[in-house]
Design an enzyme around this catalytic site. Structure first.
Site, mmCIF file in Angstrom:
data_model
loop_
_atom_site.group_PDB
_atom_site.id
_atom_site.type_symbol
_atom_site.label_atom_id
_atom_site.label_comp_id
_atom_site.label_asym_id
_atom_site.label_seq_id
_atom_site.Cartn_x
_atom_site.Cartn_y
_atom_site.Cartn_z
ATOM 1 N N LYS A 90 0.847 -1.201 0.000
ATOM 2 C CA LYS A 90 0.000 0.000 0.000
ATOM 3 C C LYS A 90 0.869 1.232 0.000
ATOM 4 O O LYS A 90 1.828 1.330 0.771
ATOM 5 C CB LYS A 90 -0.881 -0.007 1.272
ATOM 6 N N GLN A 111 7.125 4.118 3.928
ATOM 7 C CA GLN A 111 5.714 3.713 3.945
ATOM 8 C C GLN A 111 5.498 2.435 4.760
ATOM 9 O O GLN A 111 4.453 2.265 5.395
ATOM 10 C CB GLN A 111 5.229 3.508 2.495
ATOM 11 N N LYS A 114 5.339 3.601 8.391
ATOM 12 C CA LYS A 114 4.162 4.473 8.569
ATOM 13 C C LYS A 114 2.890 3.623 8.611
ATOM 14 O O LYS A 114 2.057 3.772 9.506
ATOM 15 C CB LYS A 114 4.080 5.458 7.395
ATOM 16 N N LYS A 126 5.450 2.015 -3.039
ATOM 17 C CA LYS A 126 5.350 3.340 -3.658
ATOM 18 C C LYS A 126 5.576 3.166 -5.146
ATOM 19 O O LYS A 126 6.232 2.211 -5.573
ATOM 20 C CB LYS A 126 6.428 4.272 -3.088
ATOM 21 N N ASP A 166 -0.205 10.839 -4.522
ATOM 22 C CA ASP A 166 0.938 11.495 -3.881
ATOM 23 C C ASP A 166 1.166 12.761 -4.726
ATOM 24 O O ASP A 166 0.225 13.230 -5.393
ATOM 25 C CB ASP A 166 2.171 10.563 -3.856
ATOM 26 N N ASN A 241 -2.423 19.000 -1.943
ATOM 27 C CA ASN A 241 -3.410 18.319 -1.101
ATOM 28 C C ASN A 241 -3.091 18.428 0.388
ATOM 29 O O ASN A 241 -3.939 18.823 1.189
ATOM 30 C CB ASN A 241 -3.499 16.844 -1.541
ATOM 31 N N SER A 384 -7.061 5.714 3.717
ATOM 32 C CA SER A 384 -7.016 4.798 2.562
ATOM 33 C C SER A 384 -7.374 3.381 3.029
ATOM 34 O O SER A 384 -8.097 2.649 2.348
ATOM 35 C CB SER A 384 -5.611 4.776 1.948
HETATM 36 P P1 NDP Z 1 0.552 17.807 -4.395
HETATM 37 O O1 NDP Z 1 1.016 17.446 -5.742
HETATM 38 O O2 NDP Z 1 -0.906 17.975 -4.152
HETATM 39 O O3 NDP Z 1 1.275 19.156 -3.903
HETATM 40 C C1 NDP Z 1 2.659 19.246 -3.837
HETATM 41 C C2 NDP Z 1 3.044 20.666 -3.474
HETATM 42 O O4 NDP Z 1 4.438 20.739 -3.234
HETATM 43 C C3 NDP Z 1 2.755 21.675 -4.553
HETATM 44 O O5 NDP Z 1 2.487 22.906 -3.947
HETATM 45 C C4 NDP Z 1 4.064 21.708 -5.350
HETATM 46 O O6 NDP Z 1 4.252 22.932 -6.039
HETATM 47 C C5 NDP Z 1 5.069 21.568 -4.237
HETATM 48 N N1 NDP Z 1 6.262 20.845 -4.716
HETATM 49 C C6 NDP Z 1 6.357 19.565 -5.116
HETATM 50 N N2 NDP Z 1 7.601 19.247 -5.489
HETATM 51 C C7 NDP Z 1 8.303 20.355 -5.307
HETATM 52 C C8 NDP Z 1 9.657 20.664 -5.504
HETATM 53 N N3 NDP Z 1 10.558 19.743 -5.944
HETATM 54 N N4 NDP Z 1 10.036 21.917 -5.216
HETATM 55 C C9 NDP Z 1 9.151 22.839 -4.758
HETATM 56 N N5 NDP Z 1 7.851 22.601 -4.553
HETATM 57 C C10 NDP Z 1 7.444 21.383 -4.818
HETATM 58 O O7 NDP Z 1 1.155 16.713 -3.412
HETATM 59 P P2 NDP Z 1 0.705 16.317 -1.939
HETATM 60 O O8 NDP Z 1 0.213 17.518 -1.210
HETATM 61 O O9 NDP Z 1 -0.144 15.123 -2.043
HETATM 62 O O10 NDP Z 1 2.099 15.847 -1.332
HETATM 63 C C11 NDP Z 1 2.953 16.739 -0.603
HETATM 64 C C12 NDP Z 1 3.863 15.907 0.282
HETATM 65 O O11 NDP Z 1 3.066 15.139 1.196
HETATM 66 C C13 NDP Z 1 4.748 14.882 -0.422
HETATM 67 O O12 NDP Z 1 5.949 14.731 0.306
HETATM 68 C C14 NDP Z 1 3.943 13.576 -0.294
HETATM 69 O O13 NDP Z 1 4.779 12.446 -0.391
HETATM 70 C C15 NDP Z 1 3.382 13.751 1.101
HETATM 71 N N6 NDP Z 1 2.196 12.970 1.439
HETATM 72 C C16 NDP Z 1 1.081 12.996 0.680
HETATM 73 C C17 NDP Z 1 -0.038 12.276 1.068
HETATM 74 C C18 NDP Z 1 -1.328 12.337 0.322
HETATM 75 O O14 NDP Z 1 -2.279 11.720 0.795
HETATM 76 N N7 NDP Z 1 -1.423 13.035 -0.788
HETATM 77 C C19 NDP Z 1 -0.016 11.424 2.259
HETATM 78 C C20 NDP Z 1 1.189 11.527 3.041
HETATM 79 C C21 NDP Z 1 2.254 12.253 2.607
HETATM 80 P P3 NDP Z 1 3.604 23.158 -7.523
HETATM 81 O O15 NDP Z 1 2.144 23.391 -7.290
HETATM 82 O O16 NDP Z 1 4.308 24.331 -8.080
HETATM 83 O O17 NDP Z 1 3.882 21.896 -8.265
HETATM 84 O O1 2IT Z 2 2.833 9.033 1.584
HETATM 85 C C1 2IT Z 2 1.685 8.585 1.773
HETATM 86 O O2 2IT Z 2 1.338 8.084 2.842
HETATM 87 C C2 2IT Z 2 0.724 8.681 0.677
HETATM 88 N N1 2IT Z 2 1.045 9.224 -0.376
HETATM 89 C C3 2IT Z 2 -0.643 8.088 0.812
HETATM 90 C C4 2IT Z 2 -0.600 6.611 0.528
HETATM 91 C C5 2IT Z 2 -1.935 5.923 0.489
HETATM 92 O O3 2IT Z 2 -1.912 4.748 0.108
HETATM 93 O O4 2IT Z 2 -2.977 6.503 0.810
#
Ligand code: NDP
Ligand code: 2IT
Length: 451
Positions: A90, A111, A114, A126, A166, A241, A384
């Protein structure tokens, strides 16, 4: 850039990059779990560490697709199935040009622990691609997702491996990926999470990671007998997100999140960031944060090229609580120094491994509360897991039910992590607590199932 230079650059990025983030993640975990390894010889007798750091399976595939000009595009696709001792593999899918096997190995490895902390029966994985959804039409994203799934569907399934979102993979991408999965397999099953509601998605999955991050920070403040987040200035990075729903929950609790950022720069709004506007800018218009100023003229937007040397804008703003929610290694030692000298009290990781090892050490040395990602952002994957439960029983849970289960999960994780840290003689060290608690459950399962 010529096609040859472009191709060489791409190959370099996806094949020759070192696995530095993977080493960083593994090193932190292995150094943390030493007290457990020394206390119980069974982990060494069963070679658990050696077995845990090698993925069960690493799948890499070619994704060819036709863009809107009918030209052929090619990307790398990956799925790293790391460990399934506790349940089906997952973990999310990341679509970003920086994606390579090393980054996905770090994310897959994190992961495992976590997911173990969530209490849900899920293993760790992943995947993703170096495809960049930015600037692509909906139709191009759909065609890419279909081609990506044309290979991936062979390796996933509701009881085998269940991907989710992600970076770069949100509701739109999951919808297309799920549609493609159904058409290749003829199966309507919980093979992905974060699905739109009409495909069996869970209420609250969209909000879960960000809300969970804030629930975790609140619980940690309670455990450590500090004041609440109410009326406190908070800084948040990212505007995707995780960042958006962290900001939304902070505002619901009466905190004042004054920043957000993206790959073009950061916004400072002293009155508090408007998360509804962020949803429009990032989920609908898919545009730069610079547009925030068109609605809020008093807000300040600083372009990334105007950041001071070695300092990531957001972290120069004084705050009580910092929430890095963008990407790995975005909060460096110099940022930590800035935050500490400006009086930060708690740092809660929303993104995966956003704090460099040097910055983490500095926070811990200065007695700043530090909540590591594998505990603090586990709410997303926990919900999830709840989506998988709902799919398996063909049930639909209410928003209130999912939210109260999410809150309770974050409370339990914070208690478990804090008590584990104290038990092994590292009171208040949530990094050690999270790594030992997460590791122990997976390791015990691996011993129980044999080799
Ligand atoms: P999104 O794609 O929704 O948002 C990512 C954000 O980070 C955007 O604002 C993006 O900017 C910015 N960003 C991404 N890469 C870079 C970079 N190299 N340099 C500068 N800014 C960057 O992703 P999420 O919000 O889902 O994910 C954010 C973090 O949270 C990640 O580390 C992910 O692994 C982690 N995460 C996500 C989960 C989920 O459920 N979605 C769960 C747990 C962890 P721009 O808009 O300009 O691209
Ligand atoms: O980093 C994370 O925990 C996620 N991107 C979410 C993974 C999931 O299976 O919901």
């Amino acid at each position: 850039m010529s096609i040859i230079t472009e191709t060489i650059e791409r190959i370099k990025l996806s094949n020759c990059a070192t696995d530095s983030t993977f080493f960083q993640a593994v090193r932190e975990v292995l150094e943390s779990i030493n007290p457990l390894i020394e206390a119980d010889p069974k982990y060494q007798e069963n070679s658990i560490i050696k077995r845990l750091v090698v993925p069960d399976r690493q799948i890499q595939f070619k994704v060819s697709w036709l863009d809107d000009k009918n030209e052929i595009q090619v990307n790398n696709g990956y799925r790293i199935q790391f460990n399934n001792a506790l349940g089906p593999y997952k973990g999310g899918l990341r679509f970003h040009p920086s994606v390579n096997a090393g980054i996905l190995k770090f994310l897959g490895f994190e992961q495992i622990l976590k997911n173990s902390l969530t209490g849900v029966a899920i293993g760790g994985a992943k995947g993703g691609s170096d495809f960049d959804p930015k600037g692509k039409s909906d139709r191009e994203v759909m065609k890419f997702c279909r081609s990506f799934m044309e290979e991936l569907y062979k390796y996933i399934g509701a009881t085998v491996d269940v991907p989710a979102g992600d970076i770069g993979v949100g509701a739109r991408e999951i919808g297309y990926l799920y549609g493609a999965y159904k058409s290749f397999t003829s199966k309507s099953e919980g093979s992905l999470t974060g699905k739109p509601l009409f495909f069996g998605g869970s209420l609250m999955r969209t909000e879960a990671t960000g809300y969970g991050v804030v629930y975790f920070a609140s619980e940690m403040l309670k455990i450590e007998k500090k004041s609440t987040l109410e009326n406190k200035i908070c800084t948040v990075s990212g505007s995707g997100n995780v960042a958006i729903y962290t900001i939304e929950k902070l505002r619901q609790l009466g905190a004042i999140p004054v920043t957000c950022s993206d790959s073009t720069g950061f916004v400072y709004d002293k009155n508090g960031i408007d998360s509804e506007l962020l949803k429009v800018l990032k989920f609908q218009k898919r545009t730069s944060l610079e547009e925030y100023k068109k609605t809020y003229h008093h807000a300040v937007f600083t372009k990334i090229e105007d950041y001071q040397e070695d300092s990531h804008g957001v972290w120069s703003i004084p705050c009580f609580a910092a929430f890095p929610c963008a990407t790995q290694n975005e909060l460096t030692e110099i940022d930590a120094q800035n935050l500490i000298s400006n009086g930060v009290q708690i740092v809660t990781e929303g993104a995966n491994m956003p704090t460099t090892p040097e910055a983490t050490v500095l926070f811990q040395k200065e007695g700043i509360l530090f909540a590591p990602a594998k505990a603090a952002n586990a709410g997303g994957v926990a919900v999830s897991g709840f989506e998988m439960s709902q799919n398996a029983s063909m049930d639909t849970w209410t928003t209130e039910h999912v939210d109260s289960k999410l809150k309770e999960t974050m409370r339990q994780i914070s208690q478990n992590v804090s008590q584990t840290a104290s038990f092994y003689g590292h009171d208040k060290n949530y990094v050690i607590g999270a790594n030992i608690a997460g590791f122990k459950k997976v390791a015990d399962a691996m011993i129980a199932e044999g080799i």
